[in-house]
Design a protein around this motif. Structure first.
Motif, PDB file in Angstrom:
ATOM      1  N   ASN A 295       0.775  -1.114   0.012  1.00 39.85           N
ATOM      2  CA  ASN A 295       0.124  -0.074   0.053  1.00 39.85           C
ATOM      3  C   ASN A 295       0.924   1.241   0.125  1.00 39.85           C
ATOM      4  N   LEU A 296       1.916   1.282  -0.842  1.00 40.72           N
ATOM      5  CA  LEU A 296       2.830   2.498  -0.897  1.00 40.72           C
ATOM      6  C   LEU A 296       2.200   3.727  -1.480  1.00 40.72           C
ATOM      7  N   THR A 297       2.602   4.589  -1.007  1.00 39.41           N
ATOM      8  CA  THR A 297       1.949   5.940  -1.255  1.00 39.41           C
ATOM      9  C   THR A 297       3.309   6.959  -1.283  1.00 39.41           C
ATOM     10  N   LYS A 298       3.625   7.573  -2.217  1.00 40.22           N
ATOM     11  CA  LYS A 298       4.826   8.680  -2.155  1.00 40.22           C
ATOM     12  C   LYS A 298       4.241  10.010  -2.844  1.00 40.22           C
ATOM     13  N   ILE A 299       4.166  11.081  -1.864  1.00 39.41           N
ATOM     14  CA  ILE A 299       3.821  12.278  -2.172  1.00 39.41           C
ATOM     15  C   ILE A 299       5.124  13.394  -1.858  1.00 39.41           C
ATOM     16  N   PHE A 300       5.400  13.927  -3.102  1.00 35.53           N
ATOM     17  CA  PHE A 300       6.096  14.970  -3.222  1.00 35.53           C
ATOM     18  C   PHE A 300       5.763  16.502  -2.856  1.00 35.53           C
ATOM     19  N   GLY A 301       6.416  17.326  -2.285  1.00 39.10           N
ATOM     20  CA  GLY A 301       5.780  18.593  -1.849  1.00 39.10           C
ATOM     21  C   GLY A 301       4.823  18.557  -0.891  1.00 39.10           C
ATOM     22  N   GLN A 302       4.418  19.753  -0.540  1.00 38.92           N
ATOM     23  CA  GLN A 302       3.220  19.960   0.477  1.00 38.92           C
ATOM     24  C   GLN A 302       2.285  20.564  -0.001  1.00 38.92           C
ATOM     25  N   LYS A 303       0.916  20.115   0.567  1.00 41.47           N
ATOM     26  CA  LYS A 303      -0.239  20.995   0.322  1.00 41.47           C
ATOM     27  C   LYS A 303      -0.735  21.305  -1.137  1.00 41.47           C
ATOM     28  N   ASP A 304      -0.812  22.450  -1.510  1.00 39.50           N
ATOM     29  CA  ASP A 304      -1.098  23.106  -2.790  1.00 39.50           C
ATOM     30  C   ASP A 304       0.155  22.718  -3.818  1.00 39.50           C
ATOM     31  N   ASN A 305       1.422  22.601  -3.418  1.00 35.57           N
ATOM     32  CA  ASN A 305       2.421  22.351  -4.406  1.00 35.57           C
ATOM     33  C   ASN A 305       2.787  20.634  -4.458  1.00 35.57           C
ATOM     34  N   SER A 306       1.875  19.932  -3.680  1.00 33.77           N
ATOM     35  CA  SER A 306       2.270  18.299  -3.790  1.00 33.77           C
ATOM     36  C   SER A 306       1.966  17.722  -5.095  1.00 33.77           C
ATOM     37  N   VAL A 307       2.737  16.705  -5.401  1.00 31.96           N
ATOM     38  CA  VAL A 307       2.584  15.698  -6.360  1.00 31.96           C
ATOM     39  C   VAL A 307       2.523  14.322  -5.882  1.00 31.96           C
ATOM     40  N   THR A 308       1.459  13.844  -6.122  1.00 31.76           N
ATOM     41  CA  THR A 308       1.583  12.339  -5.790  1.00 31.76           C
ATOM     42  C   THR A 308       2.259  11.172  -6.748  1.00 31.76           C
ATOM     43  N   ALA A 309       3.232  10.764  -6.352  1.00 34.22           N
ATOM     44  CA  ALA A 309       3.967  10.019  -7.593  1.00 34.22           C
ATOM     45  C   ALA A 309       3.387   8.736  -7.550  1.00 34.22           C
ATOM     46  N   LEU A 310       3.223   8.005  -6.378  1.00 35.68           N
ATOM     47  CA  LEU A 310       2.730   6.789  -6.151  1.00 35.68           C
ATOM     48  C   LEU A 310       1.477   6.581  -5.357  1.00 35.68           C
ATOM     49  N   GLU A 311       0.595   5.690  -5.357  1.00 36.11           N
ATOM     50  CA  GLU A 311      -0.710   5.741  -4.709  1.00 36.11           C
ATOM     51  C   GLU A 311      -1.109   4.185  -4.506  1.00 36.11           C
ATOM     52  N   GLY A 312      -0.830   3.750  -3.294  1.00 36.12           N
ATOM     53  CA  GLY A 312      -1.446   2.291  -3.054  1.00 36.12           C
ATOM     54  C   GLY A 312      -0.725   1.264  -3.827  1.00 36.12           C
ATOM     55  N   VAL A 313       0.457   1.228  -4.120  1.00 38.39           N
ATOM     56  CA  VAL A 313       1.135   0.297  -4.847  1.00 38.39           C
ATOM     57  C   VAL A 313       1.526  -0.935  -3.798  1.00 38.39           C
ATOM     58  N   ASN A 314       1.380  -2.315  -4.527  1.00 37.03           N
ATOM     59  CA  ASN A 314       1.407  -3.527  -3.968  1.00 37.03           C
ATOM     60  C   ASN A 314       2.136  -4.187  -4.963  1.00 37.03           C
ATOM     61  N   LEU A 315       3.275  -4.795  -4.459  1.00 36.61           N
ATOM     62  CA  LEU A 315       4.040  -5.710  -5.489  1.00 36.61           C
ATOM     63  C   LEU A 315       5.100  -6.793  -4.285  1.00 36.61           C
ATOM     64  N   THR A 316       4.981  -7.876  -4.679  1.00 36.52           N
ATOM     65  CA  THR A 316       5.668  -8.955  -4.015  1.00 36.52           C
ATOM     66  C   THR A 316       6.850  -9.567  -5.064  1.00 36.52           C
ATOM     67  N   ILE A 317       8.130  -9.590  -4.450  1.00 36.30           N
ATOM     68  CA  ILE A 317       9.020 -10.154  -5.622  1.00 36.30           C
ATOM     69  C   ILE A 317       9.756 -11.184  -4.673  1.00 36.30           C
ATOM     70  N   LYS A 318       9.798 -12.446  -5.292  1.00 31.50           N
ATOM     71  CA  LYS A 318      10.098 -13.522  -4.617  1.00 31.50           C
ATOM     72  C   LYS A 318      11.720 -13.891  -5.463  1.00 31.50           C
ATOM     73  N   GLU A 319      12.527 -14.751  -4.318  1.00 30.63           N
ATOM     74  CA  GLU A 319      13.717 -15.018  -4.662  1.00 30.63           C
ATOM     75  C   GLU A 319      14.139 -15.751  -6.165  1.00 30.63           C
ATOM     76  N   GLY A 320      15.069 -15.212  -6.848  1.00 29.19           N
ATOM     77  CA  GLY A 320      15.343 -15.695  -8.281  1.00 29.19           C
ATOM     78  C   GLY A 320      14.390 -15.275  -9.063  1.00 29.19           C
ATOM     79  N   GLU A 321      13.342 -14.261  -8.863  1.00 32.89           N
ATOM     80  CA  GLU A 321      12.414 -13.632  -9.970  1.00 32.89           C
ATOM     81  C   GLU A 321      13.176 -12.471 -10.716  1.00 32.89           C
ATOM     82  N   PHE A 322      12.957 -12.317 -11.923  1.00 35.53           N
ATOM     83  CA  PHE A 322      13.274 -11.047 -12.849  1.00 35.53           C
ATOM     84  C   PHE A 322      12.030 -10.389 -12.889  1.00 35.53           C
ATOM     85  N   TRP A 323      11.858  -9.402 -12.289  1.00 30.89           N
ATOM     86  CA  TRP A 323      10.424  -8.444 -12.487  1.00 30.89           C
ATOM     87  C   TRP A 323      11.048  -7.300 -13.430  1.00 30.89           C
TER      88      TRP A 323
END
Length: 259
Positions: A9-37
């Motif tokens: 559930n990863l969210t990343k917001i740059f800046g604050q309030k009126d100058n903010s940019v939401t780069a990521l919102e609610g990201v879910n990802l699972t990476i297992k050993e030996g995988e090439f994603w």
């Protein structure tokens, strides 16, 4: 296969309030050993931000990134980062660049030179050990970057469009080299690209991201047979997978430009 990386559930917001940019919102990802994603998506969709957050260069605004079940709090040596620009020390030779991380870990000279030579040989740079970056082509510089990361023995290699600046022929050669290295080293890899062809050639799994704010729109297992070469692009299954990914990405590109 055990889980190495969990993005919850990863969210990343740059800046604050009126100058903010939401780069990521609610990201879910699972990476297992030996995988090439491989991550694909339109420009500005947050692919690099996601990888930088996994690497510990950025902190989540909400949600978390787990490495072996523990929250990532900062840069972790278990994650090796390879950038589009080679980030080599211009005053150091190939050997000195590749062994740098080992030297920082205070590995004995004889042992680190043995490890360094192993990975210089693995990326096909034997004979260039005493060359400086200015004496190397772009493709050779990227090989040094890959060897340096492998020498540090990370559990997961994070690669942010490492071949994007290279000409088509060099890119194809390094793609094939990376596939060979992946199969020999059994490393877990997360790779960013804009190229669907590159994604299909390299990956075991592919994640398509939405336009900003970035989310995981689709994931798919890449069942193209190994070993792979450029000829795999001629197969019906390749075209089927490419068309599916292309339509998914195209929807996001159109949405990002308001069409």
């Amino acid at each position: 296969m055990s889980v190495i990386i969990e993005v919850k559930n990863l969210t990343k917001i740059f800046g604050q309030k009126d100058n903010s940019v939401t780069a990521l919102e609610g990201v879910n990802l699972t990476i297992k050993e030996g995988e090439f994603w491989v991550l694909v998506g339109s420009s500005g969709c947050g692919k690099t931000t996601l990888v930088n957050t996994i690497a510990g260069f950025e902190r989540p605004t909400h949600g978390q990134v787990l490495l072996h079940g523990e929250s990532v709090k900062g840069i972790d040596p278990r994650c090796g980062m390879i950038f589009q620009q080679y980030a080599l020390f211009p005053w150091k030779t190939v050997v000195e660049n590749v062994e740098f991380g080992l030297k920082m870990k205070r590995v004995k000279l004889s042992e680190r030179r043995k490890i360094t030579q192993k990975y210089i040989d693995l990326v096909g740079l034997q004979g260039f050990e005493k060359h400086y970056p200015v004496q190397l082509s772009g493709g050779m510089k990227q090989r040094v970057s890959i060897a340096r990361s492998l020498a540090n023995d990370p559990e997961i290699m994070l690669m942010d469009e490492p071949f994007a600046a290279l000409d088509a022929m060099t890119r194809q050669v390094l793609q094939e080299e990376l596939m060979r290295i992946y199969r020999e080293s059994h490393k877990t890899i997360l790779f960013i690209t804009h190229s669907i062809d590159e994604a299909l050639l390299l990956s075991t799994s592919i994640a398509v991201m939405t336009s900003r704010p970035g989310r995981i729109k689709d994931t798919l297992k890449n069942d193209l047979p190994w070993p792979r070469s450029a000829e795999v692009q001629l197969t019906d299954r390749y075209q089927e997978l490419k068309n599916s990914i292309w339509h998914s990405v195209q929807e996001e590109v159109m949405r990002s430009i308001g069409l």
